[in-house]
Design a protein around this motif. Structure first.
Motif, PDB file in Angstrom:
ATOM      1  N   TYR A 111       0.823  -1.216   0.000  1.00 20.84           N
ATOM      2  CA  TYR A 111       0.000   0.000   0.000  1.00 20.84           C
ATOM      3  C   TYR A 111       0.859   1.268   0.000  1.00 20.84           C
ATOM      4  CZ  TYR A 111      -3.721  -3.278   0.875  1.00 20.84           C
ATOM      5  OH  TYR A 111      -4.599  -4.321   0.769  1.00 20.84           O
ATOM      6  N   GLY A 112       2.020   1.197   0.587  1.00 19.12           N
ATOM      7  CA  GLY A 112       2.937   2.333   0.540  1.00 19.12           C
ATOM      8  C   GLY A 112       3.416   2.614  -0.880  1.00 19.12           C
ATOM      9  N   THR A 115       0.538   4.071  -2.846  1.00 19.95           N
ATOM     10  CA  THR A 115       0.344   5.476  -2.481  1.00 19.95           C
ATOM     11  C   THR A 115       1.372   6.363  -3.157  1.00 19.95           C
ATOM     12  OG1 THR A 115      -0.538   4.779  -0.335  1.00 19.95           O
ATOM     13  CG2 THR A 115       0.167   7.065  -0.540  1.00 19.95           C
ATOM     14  N   LEU A 119       0.543   9.351  -5.822  1.00 18.80           N
ATOM     15  CA  LEU A 119       1.005  10.717  -5.592  1.00 18.80           C
ATOM     16  C   LEU A 119       1.850  11.236  -6.749  1.00 18.80           C
ATOM     17  CD1 LEU A 119       1.912  10.652  -1.806  1.00 18.80           C
ATOM     18  CD2 LEU A 119       0.051  11.902  -2.893  1.00 18.80           C
TER      19      LEU A 119
END
Length: 139
Positions: A111-112, A115, A119
């Motif tokens: 999930y990092g 993300t 971004l």
């Protein structure tokens, strides 16, 4: 030994010329504002726009005001300190986080990464409204 030129396919020549035209338009769009800034710097009056691209009475009054005060080198020094410290810090943090995401297995890694990719899809220009809102509310 003489090199042979590669023959272009029928549609490639048109694409090549269109891409060259687009590149020259982008170059002009970036150079023209810089030309206006340089022209305004040589304008003795305090106007940013003038009727002609070359000022009728160019002068170095703005440059003498800039260097008379002695603050210009302080501004350059401060900009270098801030720029270099931000660059060094950013390289350090991105290198360590890149190592962690590439080599280590931890909870939230998937999930990092997702993300970070989301971004990166949005340009920084979109954050201007949010930054302005934060700065306007601090009055």
């Amino acid at each position: 030994m003489k090199e042979k030129r590669k023959k272009l396919k029928p549609g490639e020549s048109l694409v090549l010329w269109i891409s060259r035209l687009v590149i020259w338009c982008v170059i002009l769009l970036t150079v023209i504002p810089m030309l206006f800034v340089v022209t305004a710097s040589f304008n003795s009056s305090n106007t940013y726009f003038s009727a002609s691209l070359i000022p009728s009475h160019p002068s170095f009054v703005n440059y003498t005001k800039l260097f008379q005060d002695g603050q210009f080198l302080v501004w350059v020094k401060n900009s270098l300190i801030v720029g270099l410290s931000v660059a060094i810090g950013q390289v350090f943090f991105t290198a360590t986080s890149a190592f962690a995401f590439s080599r280590l297995r931890f909870f939230g890694r998937k999930y990092g990464l997702m993300t970070l990719l989301i971004l990166q899809m949005f340009p920084n220009f979109l954050a201007i409204a949010a930054i302005y809102g934060v700065l306007a509310s601090t009055e």
